[in-house]
Design an enzyme around this catalytic site. Sequence first.
Site, short mmCIF file in Angstrom:
data_model
loop_
_atom_site.label_atom_id
_atom_site.label_comp_id
_atom_site.label_asym_id
_atom_site.label_seq_id
_atom_site.Cartn_x
_atom_site.Cartn_y
_atom_site.Cartn_z
N GLU A 88 0.82 -1.22 0.00
CA GLU A 88 0.00 0.00 0.00
C GLU A 88 0.85 1.26 0.00
O GLU A 88 0.53 2.24 -0.68
CB GLU A 88 -0.92 0.02 1.23
CG GLU A 88 -2.00 -1.05 1.25
CD GLU A 88 -1.53 -2.36 1.89
OE1 GLU A 88 -0.29 -2.57 1.99
OE2 GLU A 88 -2.39 -3.17 2.25
N TRP B 163 19.81 -14.31 -5.26
CA TRP B 163 18.56 -13.55 -5.37
C TRP B 163 17.34 -14.40 -5.03
O TRP B 163 16.22 -14.10 -5.42
CB TRP B 163 18.46 -12.89 -6.74
CG TRP B 163 19.31 -11.66 -6.81
CD1 TRP B 163 19.84 -10.97 -5.75
CD2 TRP B 163 19.73 -10.94 -7.98
NE1 TRP B 163 20.58 -9.90 -6.18
CE2 TRP B 163 20.53 -9.84 -7.54
CE3 TRP B 163 19.52 -11.12 -9.35
CZ2 TRP B 163 21.11 -8.93 -8.42
CZ3 TRP B 163 20.11 -10.20 -10.23
CH2 TRP B 163 20.89 -9.13 -9.77
N GLU C 35 30.49 -3.03 -15.68
CA GLU C 35 30.23 -1.61 -15.67
C GLU C 35 31.53 -0.85 -15.51
O GLU C 35 32.33 -1.19 -14.65
CB GLU C 35 29.30 -1.25 -14.51
CG GLU C 35 28.93 0.20 -14.51
CD GLU C 35 28.71 0.72 -13.10
OE1 GLU C 35 27.81 0.23 -12.43
OE2 GLU C 35 29.46 1.64 -12.71
N HIS D 147 21.92 3.22 -17.48
CA HIS D 147 20.95 3.56 -16.44
C HIS D 147 20.31 4.91 -16.68
O HIS D 147 19.47 5.36 -15.92
CB HIS D 147 21.62 3.52 -15.07
CG HIS D 147 22.26 2.19 -14.79
ND1 HIS D 147 23.55 1.90 -15.21
CD2 HIS D 147 21.78 1.06 -14.22
CE1 HIS D 147 23.83 0.63 -14.86
NE2 HIS D 147 22.78 0.12 -14.27
#
Length: 758
Positions: A16, A564, A669, A698
């Site tokens: 919420e 993950w 990166e 990004h």
Amino acid sequence: MQTSVIGYPRVGSLRELKFATEKYFKNDITQEALLAQAKALRAEHLKSMKESGIDFIPVNDFSFYDGMLDTVVLLNATPARYRKLNVSELDTYFAMARGYQKDGKDVKALAMKKWFNTNYHYMVPEIEDDADIRLAGKKPFDEFKEALTGGVVAKPVLIGPFTFLKLARYTGTKSAADFADAFAAAYSETLKKFADLGAKWVQFDEPALVYDLTADEIALFEKLYRVILTAKGSVKVLLQTYFGDIRDAYDTVTKLGFDGIGIDFLEGQKSFELVSTKGFPAQTVLFAGLVNGKNIWKNHYRKTIGRLNELSAFAKEIVLSTSCSLLHVPYTLKNENKLPEAYKRHFAFAEEKLVELAELAKISGSEGSDAISEVLAANDALFATARPDCENATVRARLQAVSEADFERKPAFAEREKIQKEALALPQFPTTTIGSFPQTADVKANRKAFKAGQISEEEYKKFNQEKIRECVKLQEELDLDVLVHGEYERNDMVEYFGEQLKGYLFTEKAWVQSYGTRCVKPPIVWGDISREKPMTVEWSVFAKSCTNRPMKGMLTGPVTILNWSFPREDITHKESALQIALAIRDEVLDLEAAGINIIQIDEAALREKLPLRKSDWYSEYLDWAIPAFRLVHSGVKASTQIHTHMCYSEFTDIIPVIDNMDADVITFEASRSDLLILDALRANNFKTEVGPGVYDIHSPRVPSEEEIVNALSRMLARINPEKLWVNPDCGLKTRGTTETVASLKNMVAAAKRLRAAD
Ligand code: GLN
Ligand code: ZN
């Protein structure tokens, strides 16, 4: 026995807060509406904890974005560029979290970093030389008063000064020690205020104590708390640690006179040893972290009670606690309607952990009474019976049979490199991408329709094949050298494989906050992992059929898949990782057999679970993580080229380890870092070919050809030209098509210019 919760999830059982906050960002609701939603959630959490009978109920664990950021505001450490925006307090706060771009003003967000070894991210405070550190905010006090109104004398939770100072960035010439007095004063004042408001206990979170600490750091800790503890008045201070043991600071921490010390007995490998060999101060309450705040498995009551009994020989008074904030687990099992009861009964999310705390406290107080033994018996029974669909004898036997040779790819790198150069005949500075292409709305809609059963599998496939065909054509037009299929079939690089691997479980609503309003839903490693059938081969083969150029197969590596997910606790992470490795190994060999002779195995999360203490890096992690990766690719032919990818370049301290993964090419990166990594690669004689990302994916910004030529030239000054690849930073899935095409065009042109110059 009393019970304590270190912190509770914030976003709401159905996210919420996320939805309200995002509406507020879009100007769809007012600030009042957002504040009201937050207040309602806090009331709900308070109610859950009250009803479960938790004795130490946290407040100020709530946050609109992040607790470190809340502390920045509390201590008046908001950097000048955000103050100058002259917007409301809440909007200044969100400007630090997300940047501010409006009415001609343009300020970037604070940096964000992973919170210790979790997938939660905190905002990195920036402390300027002229920062006027003092108690300036009201949030913790307001939330304490709010709970009082709800009939609860709660335990305010604050990130402690030591952890805050250690994680902050200093923009000027000053450092943490220069601010120690100001911090000690501000925290002392907090305690006074809480005393006035009627608080009994205040919790200071100091997870930074679980790092390797220098003598100077320990001295700083001591200096801060000597002052703070003198000022505490009638309030009791709980020093809360988590995510490990506090071996470096234990002696200091136990001599300072804290009223309570919270210790993590689950992740802290040496915690029990510390308490049992060094003793524990008689006047101090031990908050024993024994209900796991990071994982979703039910607590093994008999084991926990056993540990509590052992601890009672060393600590006079014990409070049973979560091991860390419950922020890192999902809210409740109540919303999981698809998961069969036979599985569900093995899990405890945040709400269920409150029940566990209460039950454990009762059991430990009155062992032997009938009602209590029933609870204990039920828990015993749960752990005594094998979980359904968990063990797989074939997988076990296969892993047993793995030998040293299976971790060793043959021939050695140098020989392979020669063979591959000949076989692939790529131009110098080969160009490629990291795998995904823009996931446009139609791609997502197609997947959604398929999952909802609105279109047939055939229709779903056909759509993706068309996408692949277009993507391949585009790459040919752009004149890229090594092509990809675009990953249109994947919504997430781990979920995609988890869904197809046997042994994985999925939840519907088990969201965990990752940063701000972003939540993730990690899959659960339930049992032994195996692959039932090829997972990616059909897509890759189709893509290859669309072109004569080399097509790169695209997989996620075992370490990232495990990192993950919520891992199993009944077998080691090493075992799970090796099981996953065998499954991915089969996929690698199937791709190779199907004619895919370049295969990328992403390890985007390899660095993430590096233990917090350097001394544990190898024994606890790298010693199995790197072999797991090697097991995946050791079976391929010399001419098959193995790539890997990492979404960061902070591996200066483990360069030999990365080289030892024995991939043929690594992309990572580099566009946002200062290329120091390249110096370090050279210094370490890095053998693996490298593709340091030449531009930042990004951001929607299109890099010019000139800019990329410059980046490449700087790289060439440090890297053997025979080893340099040209590619973006990471996958393109979050980017738009227009900027992607423009950027890749410039990238290819830059590579060609360098070839011509060579
Ligand atoms: N192959 C993945 C992609 O291109 C890699 C994603 C990642 O590294 N996070 O999207
Ligand atoms: Zn990446």
